[in-house]
Design an enzyme around this catalytic site. Structure first.
Site, mmCIF file in Angstrom:
data_model
loop_
_atom_site.group_PDB
_atom_site.id
_atom_site.type_symbol
_atom_site.label_atom_id
_atom_site.label_comp_id
_atom_site.label_asym_id
_atom_site.label_seq_id
_atom_site.Cartn_x
_atom_site.Cartn_y
_atom_site.Cartn_z
ATOM 1 C CE LYS A 1 -2.576 3.467 1.638
ATOM 2 N NZ LYS A 1 -1.976 4.806 1.639
ATOM 3 C CD GLU B 1 12.610 3.712 8.262
ATOM 4 O OE1 GLU B 1 13.145 4.731 7.778
ATOM 5 O OE2 GLU B 1 12.648 2.599 7.727
ATOM 6 C CB CYS C 1 13.874 8.004 8.007
ATOM 7 S SG CYS C 1 12.182 7.937 7.385
ATOM 8 C CD GLU D 1 11.759 12.581 9.985
ATOM 9 O OE1 GLU D 1 12.684 11.819 9.673
ATOM 10 O OE2 GLU D 1 10.584 12.186 10.130
#
Length: 263
Positions: free
Chosen positions: A34, A109, A143, A238
């Site tokens: 997905k 993650e 990331c 982030e």
């Protein structure tokens, strides 16, 4: 045979898809991929390529759509026996709750705020190149990108100057790309505006690109922020844009404390 459901993000869609699906297929399982609704094309192409290569129907399935309508039913389905998800903390929590209720394995993650740690006796040119690449590659949304620069105080100004010299002549569309969606573009600009209000200073960059870009391009200047405090949003969260934050330290113990001062 088990079925793996692999939900992938928009920042490296084909890489993320293959690293989750390939080992599952190699171990004799089926997979449901997905992709992010913003970057589905590469996943659909992967599905077509595997079918043309002879993978039997139903072994690799690509299902597109938004999370609530597609992702939630997939991770809740009784035939899905393992989940791999890469994306935001908010969505990861929701997926994790479903996996916990079903008592099935899950791999999450959910981003990072990685650091580049530079002491005064380091090769500053090499450190500058490494720091610059952290914001140029993929325009920041990785990331594991080292978007926090912790520098021994005596060489911080010089290192920032060298990084600025590398970044200042980089051109949008040639050396770095655009931000993927309007909401993400606005988020990065909003975090830069908040950082300025809180006292941070852009040693280089700090704004959207105005010249030399396509008319509708969502480009943000590669940016290095100084005068950053550890409790600022840009130092803790982030950004997922071409933004490097620089914080000084005086001792190894202080560097370790700063390094660990995020979730």
């Amino acid at each position: 045979m088990a079925v793996l459901e692999d939900a992938t993000p928009w920042n490296a869609p084909l890489n993320q898809a293959c690293r989750g699906i390939a080992p599952a297929l190699a171990a004799g399982n089926a997979g449901v991929l997905k992709p992010s609704e913003f970057t589905s094309a590469t996943s659909l192409a992967l599905g077509r390529i595997t079918a043309e290569a002879g993978l039997p129907d139903g072994v690799l399935n690509v299902v597109t759509g938004v999370g609530p309508a597609v992702g939630t039913p997939l991770v809740s389905h009784p035939l899905v026996r393992r989940i791999s998800f890469t994306g935001s903390v908010v969505t990861g929590r929701a997926v994790g709750r479903i996996a916990a209720e079903r008592v099935i394995p899950i791999a999450l993650e959910l981003g990072g705020k990685s650091l580049l740690l530079v002491f005064a006796d380091a090769d500053l040119d090499a450190a500058a190149r490494a720091a610059a690449m952290a914001v140029l590659i993929n325009s920041g949304p990785i990331c594991s990108a080292t978007t926090r620069l912790l520098v021994e105080r005596g060489v911080q100004d010089e290192l920032v100057r060298r990084i600025g010299a590398i970044l200042s002549d980089k051109r949008p569309g040639e050396h770095f790309g655009p931000i993927v969606t309007p909401p993400q573009f606005d988020k990065v600009l909003g975090m830069l505006a908040t950082a300025r209000q809180e006292g941070a200073r852009a040693a280089v960059g700090g704004h959207k690109c105005e010249d030399g870009v396509p008319e509708r391009g969502r480009y943000i200047q590669p940016t290095v922020l100084t005068d950053v405090k550890p409790d600022m949003q840009v130092a803790r969260e982030e950004i997922f844009g071409p933004v490097l934050v620089s914080l000084p330290f005086d001792t190894e113990d202080e560097a370790a404390a700063l390094a660990n001062a995020t979730q």
